[in-house]
Structure formats: structure tokens, C-alpha cells
Design a protein around this motif. Sequence first.
Motif, short mmCIF file in Angstrom:
data_model
loop_
_atom_site.label_atom_id
_atom_site.label_comp_id
_atom_site.label_asym_id
_atom_site.label_seq_id
_atom_site.Cartn_x
_atom_site.Cartn_y
_atom_site.Cartn_z
N LEU A 202 0.86 -1.20 0.00
CA LEU A 202 0.00 0.00 0.00
C LEU A 202 0.89 1.24 0.00
CD1 LEU A 202 -2.86 -0.96 2.51
CD2 LEU A 202 -2.74 -1.26 0.03
N VAL A 203 0.62 2.14 -0.97
CA VAL A 203 1.46 3.34 -1.08
C VAL A 203 0.66 4.64 -0.85
CG1 VAL A 203 3.15 2.26 -2.59
CG2 VAL A 203 1.17 3.38 -3.60
N ALA A 261 -2.70 -1.10 10.49
CA ALA A 261 -1.83 -0.22 11.29
C ALA A 261 -2.56 1.08 11.55
CB ALA A 261 -0.53 0.06 10.53
N MET A 262 -2.06 1.81 12.54
CA MET A 262 -2.60 3.14 12.82
C MET A 262 -1.64 4.19 12.25
SD MET A 262 -5.38 2.77 14.32
CE MET A 262 -5.88 1.10 13.99
N GLU A 292 -0.62 9.74 7.85
CA GLU A 292 0.64 9.16 7.41
C GLU A 292 0.87 7.83 8.14
OE1 GLU A 292 3.86 11.95 7.21
OE2 GLU A 292 5.35 10.34 7.36
N TYR A 293 1.02 6.74 7.38
CA TYR A 293 1.14 5.40 7.96
C TYR A 293 2.60 5.02 8.18
CZ TYR A 293 -3.80 4.94 7.92
OH TYR A 293 -5.12 5.15 8.23
N PRO A 294 2.85 4.00 9.01
CA PRO A 294 4.24 3.66 9.39
C PRO A 294 5.15 3.39 8.19
CG PRO A 294 2.70 2.49 10.81
CD PRO A 294 1.87 3.19 9.77
N ASN A 295 4.62 2.91 7.05
CA ASN A 295 5.48 2.63 5.89
C ASN A 295 5.69 3.88 5.03
OD1 ASN A 295 3.04 2.97 4.61
ND2 ASN A 295 3.15 1.08 3.39
N ARG A 368 -9.86 -1.98 18.65
CA ARG A 368 -9.66 -1.45 17.30
C ARG A 368 -10.63 -0.31 16.96
NH1 ARG A 368 -13.73 -1.79 14.40
NH2 ARG A 368 -14.95 -3.69 14.18
N ILE A 369 -11.85 -0.33 17.50
CA ILE A 369 -12.72 0.81 17.22
C ILE A 369 -12.29 2.02 18.06
CG2 ILE A 369 -14.54 0.00 18.83
CD1 ILE A 369 -14.96 2.25 15.71
N ALA A 370 -11.72 1.76 19.24
CA ALA A 370 -11.19 2.88 20.03
C ALA A 370 -10.04 3.54 19.27
CB ALA A 370 -10.70 2.38 21.39
N GLU A 371 -9.19 2.71 18.65
CA GLU A 371 -8.05 3.27 17.91
C GLU A 371 -8.50 4.04 16.67
OE1 GLU A 371 -4.48 0.20 19.23
OE2 GLU A 371 -5.54 -0.20 17.35
#
Length: 426
Positions: A202-203, A261-262, A292-295, A368-371
Amino acid sequence: MNRNFKKNAGVTRRDFLKTSVAASLAATLPLRIPAAAAGSDTIRVGVIGCGGRGTGAAIDCLTAASGVVVAALGDLFPDRLESSLQKLRGAFADRILVTPETCFAGFDAFSKVLSVPGISLVILATPPHFRPAHLKAAVDAGMHVFMEKPVAVDPVGVRSVIATSARAAEKGLAIVAGTQRRHQSRYLELMRRIHDGAIGELVGGECYWNQGELWVKRQEPGMSDMEWQCRNWLYFTWLSGDHIVEQHVHNIDVINWAFNAMPVKVTGMGGRQVRTAPEFGNIFDHFAVEFEYPNGARVLSMCRQIPGCSDRIEERLAGSRGSAFGYGEIHGRKAWKFSGDEVNPYVQEHVDLVRSIRAGRPLNEGRRIAESTLCAIMGRMSAYTGRSIGWEWALNASKLDLTPAEYRFGGLAVEPAAVPGVTPLI
Ligand SMILES: NC(=O)c1ccc[n+]([C@@H]2O[C@H](COP(=O)([O-])OP(=O)(O)OC[C@H]3O[C@@H](n4cnc5c(N)ncnc54)[C@H](O)[C@@H]3O)[C@@H](O)[C@H]2O)c1
């Protein structure tokens, strides 16, 4: 408006029994529970927050499985209880076992529902502000939970939901969240393919919830500020979290699901350009946010509630070898289009919940819904303050807590709308 309502601010049993809802209940409903419904396999449901979605979720839960009955209702307002009850009886008369003794109004209605003997599952569908406290009380009382999204309006509430969800897991209690896309065939199939590498790494991506106006309730003469804000809850940040949290969390959750991921960083902007009249409280009417994701991938999100503009509710993921669309399509070398049958996801989420309870393998979607709720809150905080927000800081250090000084039907000033560059980051 029900003029008995003010008596129910700190509602007493006696006051409540005077209301029309109790009177109509007493006239038409059985006071004893039929033997068939009292069997050990019967799941007795309490509904906390009996508006459109609480009532709808109760009907979905009854549709999802046999051996489920609704046995208690709680809401802030007697008139909402009455209209909910009418709808429930219209849909499933023989499975609505609510009596005047199990129907409660007021700010403490939730704890009264939780104390009704035999209730084992509660539906939490008040405005999101109340969710962390109601979830905690429900899990403390040993209840399985279906809770509507979003599940908090500030980081302090998110932390509470994460802690309560961990305790629910320890106690073997189920928590399913009302992010119905997580139970919808086309999304499940799409995500399986994305996670199997159908579009490569995923980009980037985009997600949208752009729509026109929603309902609004004006303050009537004699209506206290607190009553008005709770009835018109969409438009007050302390109650709804703003529309980026209240609605757009659905699409943000899909993106987090795809990335598994968050986001590490959130940068947003927005404003209040069209809905500026007092009845629209203090929320914004548009946001644009970058996640902005970790990757390193960046996802653009937009949400808008302004009439007369183009609508768009959608998610798209861009990968190194193709792209994926939330409505169930993949473009690229592994092109695919969803074509299967689909159960109504609002019902399917209850099928999955009840099945997990009965199988002794309770689903727990709390963290996961909290995040995802926190991601949406970070978008709002960034747009309100004009600052970029880091995930670790928001999750662990932000002290933002929008709880009012007290829950009482009286005066409550409307906080001024946020001004980027001026509103402090808390
Ligand atoms: N999953 C979905 O697609 C979906 C769709 C609509 C709404 N929702 C969510 O469901 C929740 C409720 O939304 P709605 O559309 O039903 O709103 P609503 O206004 O129709 O219902 C909310 C109800 O909660 C009651 N309430 C308010 N404060 C309360 C309190 N402290 N204790 C008990 N009752 C209280 C209100 O009186 C009202 O009856 C929100 O979190 C919303 O985001 C989810």
C-alpha cells in the motif's frame, strides 16, 4: 416535547411512572416474562440510548437470532423511550418484554438498565460522549456489549475504552462495534485480497464522507441548555466529537483495516463556513486531513456536511500493483469485482455477536474501534488547532477531556468554535 421531562432530570421511579410512556406500557404489556423467553439460552437485551440507531440495532439484533428478547430500555428522555417502544413493538411485539419497571429515563438510566435481573447483553447507542462511561459500567456489571461507533470524543475517553475492552477480554465478555463494514461481505473479501497482496504494497489512498445536511433541533422556549444540546447533539463537539468523528470514522476505520496499522502522524485543516447559525453549535462543516502510515504511505481524507455540493462516500487504496475500492473492486493485474450475495451488514454484525457469545468465543472489537476513533479525533484536533499530531502523543499524553462540569438539566454555555493557530492543543 414531553413537559414531564424536567422531573426526570434526576428521575425517580414515581415521576417516571407518571409519564405517558409508562402509562401506555402498563396498559398494553405483560408484566411477567413468558416461560419460553426465560430459558437459559435466551439472551435478554437492554438498550441504552433509544433513538434511531439504538432502536434500529435492537431490531437488527432480534432479526439476527432467535432466542433474543428486549427486556429493558434506557434513555435520557421519556418521549424517545415511547417512540422507540412503538417501533420495537411494531417490528417484534412478542419479543419486547419491557415493562414499566424496566424502562428508565434520565442521566442514570444506563445504570438502572444494567441492574435489571437477567440482562446479559446491552446495546449502547447514546451520543458518543457517554460511551466510555457506559461501556465501563456495562463491563463492570458483566454484560456483553454491542456499541455504536464512535466510542469516544477525546483521548481520555479513548484510553478508558481501551482499558475497559481489555477487562472485557479477561472476563470473557463480547464487544462488537457498529462499524458494520467490518461485517460486510464485500469489505471482508476485499480486505482478504489486499492482505494477500493483490495490489502489492500500500502506497497511498483516499477516503471521503461528503454529504449535505442532517437533521437539526432548535432550542425551544423553556428548554434548558443541557436538554437542547443533548437533543441536538450532532452539533456539539463534547457530545458528537464533530462529524469527522461521528460519521467519517467509518471510512477511516476501513483505511486502518487495510493498512493493518494506525497512522503515525495526522495533519488536518477545516472550518465552519456555511453552517454558522447558533443551532449548528460549535462543530466544523468541512475537514481535509492527511494520515501518514508507518510505511510512509499517505492517505487523504475529506468530509463535508454542506448542502448543494457533490456527495461522495468512498474509500480507495493505492498499491504498488493496483488499486482497491471499498465498494468491492480491484483494478490492476489481479482485477476483481464483488458479485456475491450480501446479508444486511447491520444485521450481520449481530449475527456474529450472538454466535460468538453462544459459542463461548466472544468477539472483542473494543480496542480497534477505540483506535480508529482516536484517528478521527486526531484529525479534528489537528484541524481545530492547526498542528500536526503524533499517534503516540495522542494515545498516551493528550489530556483533552470534553466532559462538562456536571450532568444536570440547566445552563450550559456553548464553547466557541475552534480557530486554527489559536485554539490550544491539549
Ligand atoms: N453504524 C451506523 O451506521 C450508525 C448510523 C447512525 C448512528 N450511529 C451512531 O449511533 C449513535 C446514536 O445515533 P442516533 O442516530 O441513534 O442518534 P439519536 O439522537 O436518534 O439517538 C440517541 C439517543 O440517545 C439518547 N441519549 C442521549 N444522552 C443519553 C444518556 N446520557 N443516556 C441515555 N440516553 C441518552 C437520546 O435521547 C436519543 O434518544 C451515535 O454514536 C451515532 O454515531 C451509527
